[in-house]
Design a protein around this motif. Sequence first.
Motif, PDB file in Angstrom:
ATOM      1  N   LEU A  73       0.795  -1.287   0.216  1.00  0.00           N
ATOM      2  CA  LEU A  73       0.135   0.231   0.120  1.00  0.00           C
ATOM      3  C   LEU A  73       0.934   1.429   0.098  1.00  0.00           C
ATOM      4  O   LEU A  73       0.508   2.430  -0.342  1.00  0.00           O
ATOM      5  CB  LEU A  73      -1.020   0.159   1.370  1.00  0.00           C
ATOM      6  N   GLY A  74       1.968   1.140   0.361  1.00  0.00           N
ATOM      7  CA  GLY A  74       3.091   2.291   0.661  1.00  0.00           C
ATOM      8  C   GLY A  74       2.549   3.142   2.025  1.00  0.00           C
ATOM      9  O   GLY A  74       2.936   4.274   2.300  1.00  0.00           O
ATOM     10  N   GLY A  75       1.586   2.547   2.849  1.00  0.00           N
ATOM     11  CA  GLY A  75       1.232   2.894   3.934  1.00  0.00           C
ATOM     12  C   GLY A  75       0.327   1.883   4.799  1.00  0.00           C
ATOM     13  O   GLY A  75       0.344   0.669   4.574  1.00  0.00           O
ATOM     14  N   ASP A  76      -0.023   2.541   5.872  1.00  0.00           N
ATOM     15  CA  ASP A  76      -0.962   1.702   6.609  1.00  0.00           C
ATOM     16  C   ASP A  76      -2.419   1.558   6.444  1.00  0.00           C
ATOM     17  O   ASP A  76      -3.231   0.761   6.528  1.00  0.00           O
ATOM     18  CB  ASP A  76      -0.607   1.886   8.367  1.00  0.00           C
ATOM     19  N   ILE A  77      -3.009   3.098   6.136  1.00  0.00           N
ATOM     20  CA  ILE A  77      -4.161   3.234   5.716  1.00  0.00           C
ATOM     21  C   ILE A  77      -4.197   4.256   4.566  1.00  0.00           C
ATOM     22  O   ILE A  77      -3.436   5.143   4.523  1.00  0.00           O
ATOM     23  CB  ILE A  77      -5.114   3.663   6.625  1.00  0.00           C
ATOM     24  N   THR A  78      -4.955   3.839   3.256  1.00  0.00           N
ATOM     25  CA  THR A  78      -5.096   4.714   2.217  1.00  0.00           C
ATOM     26  C   THR A  78      -6.230   5.046   1.868  1.00  0.00           C
ATOM     27  O   THR A  78      -7.274   4.162   1.883  1.00  0.00           O
ATOM     28  CB  THR A  78      -4.184   4.171   1.047  1.00  0.00           C
ATOM     29  N   TYR A  79      -6.416   6.335   1.598  1.00  0.00           N
ATOM     30  CA  TYR A  79      -7.786   6.858   1.022  1.00  0.00           C
ATOM     31  C   TYR A  79      -7.590   7.439  -0.302  1.00  0.00           C
ATOM     32  O   TYR A  79      -6.863   8.173  -0.646  1.00  0.00           O
ATOM     33  CB  TYR A  79      -8.330   7.897   1.973  1.00  0.00           C
ATOM     34  N   SER A  80      -8.526   6.760  -1.228  1.00  0.00           N
ATOM     35  CA  SER A  80      -8.294   7.314  -2.611  1.00  0.00           C
ATOM     36  C   SER A  80      -9.745   8.037  -2.982  1.00  0.00           C
ATOM     37  O   SER A  80     -10.728   7.731  -2.700  1.00  0.00           O
ATOM     38  CB  SER A  80      -8.161   6.094  -3.515  1.00  0.00           C
ATOM     39  N   LEU A  81      -9.443   8.687  -4.112  1.00  0.00           N
ATOM     40  CA  LEU A  81     -10.290   9.843  -4.406  1.00  0.00           C
ATOM     41  C   LEU A  81     -10.077   9.623  -6.129  1.00  0.00           C
ATOM     42  O   LEU A  81      -9.049   9.686  -6.970  1.00  0.00           O
ATOM     43  CB  LEU A  81     -10.442  11.114  -4.255  1.00  0.00           C
ATOM     44  N   ILE A  82     -11.324   9.387  -7.059  1.00  0.00           N
ATOM     45  CA  ILE A  82     -11.316   9.362  -8.335  1.00  0.00           C
ATOM     46  C   ILE A  82     -11.775  10.660  -9.091  1.00  0.00           C
ATOM     47  O   ILE A  82     -12.619  11.267  -8.482  1.00  0.00           O
ATOM     48  CB  ILE A  82     -12.030   8.055  -8.841  1.00  0.00           C
ATOM     49  N   ASN A  83     -10.680  11.180  -9.875  1.00  0.00           N
ATOM     50  CA  ASN A  83     -11.411  12.371 -10.673  1.00  0.00           C
ATOM     51  C   ASN A  83     -11.193  13.578  -9.667  1.00  0.00           C
ATOM     52  O   ASN A  83     -11.645  14.805 -10.316  1.00  0.00           O
ATOM     53  CB  ASN A  83     -12.671  12.323 -11.325  1.00  0.00           C
ATOM     54  N   ARG A  84     -10.601  13.844  -8.620  1.00  0.00           N
ATOM     55  CA  ARG A  84     -10.251  14.912  -7.932  1.00  0.00           C
ATOM     56  C   ARG A  84      -9.360  14.851  -6.734  1.00  0.00           C
ATOM     57  O   ARG A  84      -9.206  13.602  -6.196  1.00  0.00           O
ATOM     58  CB  ARG A  84     -11.653  15.278  -7.571  1.00  0.00           C
TER      59      ARG A  84
END
Length: 279
Positions: A73-84
Amino acid sequence: MHGTLSQPDSPKPVPPSRLPLTLRLALRELRGGLAGFRVFIACIALGVAAISGVTSIAASLSGGLGREGRRILGGDITYSLINREATPAERAVLDGQAPVSEVASLRAMAVAGDGSAALVELKAVDRSYPAVGAAETDPPAPVQTLIAERNGLYGAVADPALLTRLGLKVGDRVTLGGFPIEIRAALVSEPDRIGSGIGFGPRLLVSLSALRATGLVQPGSLNRFTYRLQLPQADDARLSAVNAAVQKALPEAGFEMRSRDNADPRFAKGIERFTQFLT
């Protein structure tokens, strides 16, 4: 005169002719078919061994995915957004929970000086990349040094496949959205490659500043911004608490969340299907 105790007569064997037909057939098969029975037992043993082997391999893959979840992941928790990108308020909430690194990814056309072009998987990173693991380049150098701005020109690290496809070498330039980028090294490996999923083109690694300078991030472009929270010493309860706090503060943000204990749901689902199919 002492009497003698009479011994009970021992049961006489039942003549085969008086046995039920099914038993007579079973005895006949046992007398002539023991060799086939041994083959049957061997087949059963082979089948059990095969199923045990498949289950063991699947368990090993799942265990490895769990152990390497943070690096994937490159971290412990990830949050992703599409198109912004995340808004300042959303970024403030994430920054309030843990140190955050930002990565953007999208597909773009890289155009060489002779006009030849190739589809690339463009990956833009901030100054903390890689927060987990290490990226290898040829020639060896820190990623941040290679992608930094020098004399008004941003750098990039390119997949060797891109160099081969466009006939380029280290030191040549490509344009992204008409903006020139200098290729300063070939990418040997990146620690979070698996977490990026299947790519449709070779990787081109640049800085977030370079990505914004190209003008490729605009309404309608298909891009993904990922925010990686670094909590290396946190246990599962702490990770759950952080995620609950983010969800409570930003219920309408539309984040796609992943944590290190389920780093790649697609890969985990593939392992499950693989196991079911082979079993």
